[in-house]
Motif scaffolding. Structure first.
Motif, PDB file in Angstrom:
ATOM      1  N   SER A 149       8.711  13.255  -4.953  1.00 37.13           N
ATOM      2  CA  SER A 149       9.511  12.053  -4.693  1.00 37.13           C
ATOM      3  C   SER A 149       8.739  10.891  -5.320  1.00 37.13           C
ATOM      4  O   SER A 149       7.550  11.013  -5.604  1.00 37.13           O
ATOM      5  CB  SER A 149       9.738  11.852  -3.187  1.00 37.13           C
ATOM      6  OG  SER A 149       8.550  12.111  -2.466  1.00 37.13           O
ATOM      7  N   ARG A 150       9.409   9.767  -5.552  1.00 37.62           N
ATOM      8  CA  ARG A 150       8.777   8.714  -6.350  1.00 37.62           C
ATOM      9  C   ARG A 150       8.889   7.335  -5.703  1.00 37.62           C
ATOM     10  O   ARG A 150       9.803   7.080  -4.918  1.00 37.62           O
ATOM     11  CB  ARG A 150       9.395   8.664  -7.744  1.00 37.62           C
ATOM     12  CG  ARG A 150       9.066   9.846  -8.634  1.00 37.62           C
ATOM     13  CD  ARG A 150       9.691   9.695 -10.016  1.00 37.62           C
ATOM     14  NE  ARG A 150       9.313  10.788 -10.909  1.00 37.62           N
ATOM     15  CZ  ARG A 150       9.731  10.903 -12.168  1.00 37.62           C
ATOM     16  NH1 ARG A 150      10.543   9.970 -12.686  1.00 37.62           N
ATOM     17  NH2 ARG A 150       9.337  11.915 -12.912  1.00 37.62           N
ATOM     18  N   THR A 160       3.887   6.135  -8.718  1.00 38.34           N
ATOM     19  CA  THR A 160       3.397   7.439  -8.278  1.00 38.34           C
ATOM     20  C   THR A 160       3.424   8.443  -9.431  1.00 38.34           C
ATOM     21  O   THR A 160       4.113   8.256 -10.431  1.00 38.34           O
ATOM     22  CB  THR A 160       4.245   7.977  -7.120  1.00 38.34           C
ATOM     23  OG1 THR A 160       5.619   7.999  -7.508  1.00 38.34           O
ATOM     24  CG2 THR A 160       4.091   7.097  -5.888  1.00 38.34           C
ATOM     25  N   THR A 161       2.683   9.522  -9.235  1.00 36.29           N
ATOM     26  CA  THR A 161       2.628  10.624 -10.193  1.00 36.29           C
ATOM     27  C   THR A 161       3.179  11.883  -9.535  1.00 36.29           C
ATOM     28  O   THR A 161       2.840  12.186  -8.384  1.00 36.29           O
ATOM     29  CB  THR A 161       1.183  10.873 -10.662  1.00 36.29           C
ATOM     30  OG1 THR A 161       0.665   9.678 -11.256  1.00 36.29           O
ATOM     31  CG2 THR A 161       1.115  12.012 -11.668  1.00 36.29           C
ATOM     32  N   ASP A 162       4.023  12.629 -10.270  1.00 32.12           N
ATOM     33  CA  ASP A 162       4.587  13.866  -9.720  1.00 32.12           C
ATOM     34  C   ASP A 162       3.514  14.952  -9.660  1.00 32.12           C
ATOM     35  O   ASP A 162       2.784  15.178 -10.639  1.00 32.12           O
ATOM     36  CB  ASP A 162       5.744  14.364 -10.591  1.00 32.12           C
ATOM     37  CG  ASP A 162       6.888  13.370 -10.652  1.00 32.12           C
ATOM     38  OD1 ASP A 162       6.999  12.544  -9.727  1.00 32.12           O
ATOM     39  OD2 ASP A 162       7.658  13.421 -11.631  1.00 32.12           O
ATOM     40  N   TYR A 222       0.865  -1.170   0.000  1.00 34.28           N
ATOM     41  CA  TYR A 222       0.000   0.000   0.000  1.00 34.28           C
ATOM     42  C   TYR A 222       0.907   1.227   0.000  1.00 34.28           C
ATOM     43  O   TYR A 222       1.930   1.230   0.694  1.00 34.28           O
ATOM     44  CB  TYR A 222      -0.880   0.045   1.258  1.00 34.28           C
ATOM     45  CG  TYR A 222      -1.617  -1.240   1.555  1.00 34.28           C
ATOM     46  CD1 TYR A 222      -2.956  -1.399   1.233  1.00 34.28           C
ATOM     47  CD2 TYR A 222      -0.964  -2.310   2.186  1.00 34.28           C
ATOM     48  CE1 TYR A 222      -3.627  -2.577   1.515  1.00 34.28           C
ATOM     49  CE2 TYR A 222      -1.626  -3.489   2.465  1.00 34.28           C
ATOM     50  CZ  TYR A 222      -2.954  -3.622   2.131  1.00 34.28           C
ATOM     51  OH  TYR A 222      -3.612  -4.791   2.411  1.00 34.28           O
ATOM     52  N   PHE A 223       0.543   2.265  -0.740  1.00 37.15           N
ATOM     53  CA  PHE A 223       1.380   3.458  -0.709  1.00 37.15           C
ATOM     54  C   PHE A 223       0.526   4.710  -0.578  1.00 37.15           C
ATOM     55  O   PHE A 223      -0.655   4.734  -0.943  1.00 37.15           O
ATOM     56  CB  PHE A 223       2.296   3.544  -1.941  1.00 37.15           C
ATOM     57  CG  PHE A 223       1.592   3.778  -3.255  1.00 37.15           C
ATOM     58  CD1 PHE A 223       1.232   5.066  -3.662  1.00 37.15           C
ATOM     59  CD2 PHE A 223       1.315   2.718  -4.112  1.00 37.15           C
ATOM     60  CE1 PHE A 223       0.611   5.293  -4.877  1.00 37.15           C
ATOM     61  CE2 PHE A 223       0.689   2.934  -5.332  1.00 37.15           C
ATOM     62  CZ  PHE A 223       0.325   4.224  -5.715  1.00 37.15           C
ATOM     63  N   ALA A 224       1.155   5.753  -0.035  1.00 36.85           N
ATOM     64  CA  ALA A 224       0.569   7.088   0.059  1.00 36.85           C
ATOM     65  C   ALA A 224       1.620   8.064  -0.438  1.00 36.85           C
ATOM     66  O   ALA A 224       2.800   7.939  -0.092  1.00 36.85           O
ATOM     67  CB  ALA A 224       0.171   7.406   1.493  1.00 36.85           C
ATOM     68  N   HIS A 225       1.186   9.044  -1.229  1.00 37.69           N
ATOM     69  CA  HIS A 225       2.174   9.888  -1.915  1.00 37.69           C
ATOM     70  C   HIS A 225       1.642  11.296  -2.122  1.00 37.69           C
ATOM     71  O   HIS A 225       0.457  11.489  -2.445  1.00 37.69           O
ATOM     72  CB  HIS A 225       2.513   9.251  -3.272  1.00 37.69           C
ATOM     73  CG  HIS A 225       3.184  10.183  -4.220  1.00 37.69           C
ATOM     74  ND1 HIS A 225       4.506  10.560  -4.097  1.00 37.69           N
ATOM     75  CD2 HIS A 225       2.717  10.835  -5.327  1.00 37.69           C
ATOM     76  CE1 HIS A 225       4.827  11.389  -5.072  1.00 37.69           C
ATOM     77  NE2 HIS A 225       3.766  11.574  -5.835  1.00 37.69           N
ATOM     78  N   VAL A 226       2.554  12.279  -1.958  1.00 40.61           N
ATOM     79  CA  VAL A 226       2.262  13.660  -2.296  1.00 40.61           C
ATOM     80  C   VAL A 226       3.586  14.335  -2.650  1.00 40.61           C
ATOM     81  O   VAL A 226       4.598  14.133  -1.966  1.00 40.61           O
ATOM     82  CB  VAL A 226       1.536  14.388  -1.141  1.00 40.61           C
ATOM     83  CG1 VAL A 226       2.350  14.370   0.133  1.00 40.61           C
ATOM     84  CG2 VAL A 226       1.177  15.818  -1.521  1.00 40.61           C
ATOM     85  N   GLY A 227       3.627  15.088  -3.746  1.00 41.96           N
ATOM     86  CA  GLY A 227       4.852  15.762  -4.143  1.00 41.96           C
ATOM     87  C   GLY A 227       5.524  15.090  -5.330  1.00 41.96           C
ATOM     88  O   GLY A 227       4.878  14.415  -6.142  1.00 41.96           O
TER      89      GLY A 227
END
Length: 568
Positions: A126-127, A140-142, A119-124
């Motif tokens: 970084s990849r 992830t998306t930038d 599971y991942f969570a992403h903001v910003g």
């Protein structure tokens, strides 16, 4: 076998005086490893701000600590979302209230590996990358502006705004998977081909995760990166067995297929016919186009697609079905590259007991005994696995053309294998096969399964129910069961005694285990089960004695009357 991960990281300030990146990871021991998983994160503090380093460090440290403080009942994505948004509020407040921390913000990319899923969570910007079977995928998306000259400017970051939109994702794990969490100081200086080349050294055993992480950062520095460089590498060495929590999580990510018609395709499966439909589930016979094998496909009814409870129950059913590996049950077939919510089992030619009854077939006592013996063995196999079926009835007993008896449908089955497996529904099942105590709210037990098996055999022999048919939502009153010989005088007395014990009103009067029930059927007339007499009227258990008692009382009364007449 626990989840085993080879992990390593490296970070470097690059040409800058201060390293505003922050990398962190937690690998807990059991039981947290199974219930919450391990978590890793990288953050890149926004440059040009005094608060960049504080934002990245606080965000990663806060996430790693607070994630494990969330309730275990929360899904992973919910826990990550709640924690990161709380951290965002604090960072944003600090940046807006303290002049020296103005513009305090950071990117964040985190991944949780739990059971057999990630599971991942992403903001910003970084990849997160995944290397699987030699192919590198960016997960992830930038979050940057689309204009070329503005691609270094973030549109989303922790602390940038009071409201934060977080990207979430999940997927199944495979042994050998390699994950890379990297800041833009690394990925911006290297092509995906170069990233894949470095990560592939892990798969060949040429280097460990720490060496690969160091090599990535050193390569970025040599390539002339203008930013801080951080890389965190994870390789999945071994996976644990799938647990119920994983099954429920996996069910949430798949869509429910629409109602299917013969000839339609779902993945590589061609529908031949609809076998059964209930309010919650649908069954189809399908053909695997790859192997030509006939299988049974079970899925949720489209009307229940948005019901989380039904999805969880369906995942629980599949999870239990996978664990009953025995000849008494259809076997679950692994569905590779599944794009819809369903599971597959073996298909067997034959009919259910209910279908044979509906067709007018009558069973002799020896046939019923043979069926009963195999049915009780199947129930015993379930009980030894700590599973209660809870819906034993003729419609769920299949007589195969290969001579095997198989128990079907684990839709309301209950297991003691996991704590979250508990079900607060004592009356789940079919009313006429529910034991009397279940109508008073008593929980199901092994004895309730054996009671249902007794009612099934009683019905097979007599086409009647021992206490009469019970309609849904009816509140029945249980007297004494009707002896089956009333409907079938040819039933041997010993078999009647076995059935009367199996369907006794008081659970303490029934068979305690499947083995005891099976032995009573097998030993038959050679060592018959004694007739249960407790609570049974004298007229039923010994009519001759009743009339002898009446005659004796009559003689005593006549003698008393004669004495009174003589005395006068």
């Amino acid at each position: 076998m626990p989840l085993i991960i080879d992990a390593g990281y490296a970070t470097h300030a690059g040409p800058r005086e201060r390293n505003e990146d922050f990398v962190g990871m937690v690998t807990p021991a059991e039981p947290e490893l199974s219930s919450k998983g391990l978590i890793a994160a990288v953050a890149d503090g926004v440059s040009g701000s005094e608060g960049g380093r504080q934002a990245s460090e606080y965000t990663v440290r806060g996430l790693l600590a607070d994630y494990y403080a969330t309730p275990e009942t929360w899904p992973v994505t919910q826990a990550l979302d709640k924690v990161i948004k709380a951290i965002n509020s604090w960072v944003q407040k600090q940046g807006s209230s303290r002049r020296e921390l103005a513009g305090m913000a950071t990117t964040l990319t985190s991944v949780v590996l739990r059971g057999r899923f990630y599971y991942f969570a992403h903001v910003g910007d970084s990849r997160l990358y995944l290397l699987r079977d030699g192919r590198l995928s960016r997960l992830t998306t930038d979050h940057v502006w689309d204009r070329p000259e503005m691609q270094h400017v973030l549109t989303r970051a922790v602390g940038l705004d009071s409201r934060l939109a977080i990207d979430h994702g999940m997927g199944p794990l495979q042994e050998g998977d390699v994950f890379l969490l990297a800041t833009d100081g690394v990925w911006a200086t290297m092509s995906e081909y170069d990233l894949c080349h470095h990560l592939s050294h892990l798969l060949g055993g040429d280097a460990d995760a720490s060496a690969v992480g160091t090599a990535l950062v050193e390569n970025a520095v040599r390539a002339g990166t203008k930013d801080n460089c951080s890389a965190l590498v994870l390789r999945v060495a071994t996976l644990p067995d799938e647990n119920l929590r994983d099954a429920v999580s996996g069910s949430r990510r798949l869509p429910v297929p629409p109602k299917l018609k013969p000839g339609q395709l779902i993945d590589h499966l061609e529908v031949e016919e609809a076998i059964h439909a209930s309010q919650a589930t649908l069954l189809y016979r399908v053909v695997d186009r790859h192997s030509g094998r006939k299988l049974v496909l079970k899925t949720l009814h489209p009307d229940r697609a948005d019901d989380p409870a039904e999805r969880s129950a369906f995942a629980h059913e599949e999870w239990l079905a996978k664990r009953v590996v025995a000849r008494f049950f259809p076997q679950v077939i692994a569905a590779e590259d599944r794009n819809w919510l369903y599971y597959l089992t073996t298909w067997h030619e034959g009919d259910t007991l209910q279908q044979r009854l509906d067709a007018g077939l009558h069973f002799t006592a020896p046939e019923a005994i043979a069926i009963g013996t195999r049915l009780i063995r199947a129930i015993g196999a379930l009980h030894r696995r700590s599973i209660l079926h809870r819906d034993i009835k003729p419609a769920n007993v299949h007589l195969g053309a290969d001579g095997e008896l198989r128990v079907l449908d684990f839709g309301v089955a209950q297991s003691g294998l996991e704590q979250e497996d508990a079900v607060d529904a004592p009356q789940a099942g079919t009313p006429s096969f529910l034991a009397p105590e279940q109508f008073n709210g008593e929980p199901p037990s092994r004895r309730t399964d054996l009671y249902a098996a007794g009612v099934t055999l009683y019905l097979v022999l007599t086409r009647h129910y021992p206490y009469g048919e019970i309609e849904p939502f009816q509140r029945p009153k249980f007297g004494n069961p009707v002896p089956p010989s009333r409907y079938r005088p040819d039933i041997p007395l010993w078999l009647e005694n076995v059935l009367m014990k199996a369907v006794a009103r008081d659970p303490q009067d029934r068979y305690e285990t499947a083995e005891e029930f099976e032995l009573a059927l097998e030993r038959g007339a050679s060592n018959p089960t004694p007739r249960r007499t407790a609570g049974m009227p004298l007229a039923k258990r010994d009519p001759a004695m009743l009339w002898r008692a009446v005659a004796s009382m009559s003689i005593v009364l006549n003698l008393l009357l004669l004495y009174l007449i003589v005395v006068r």
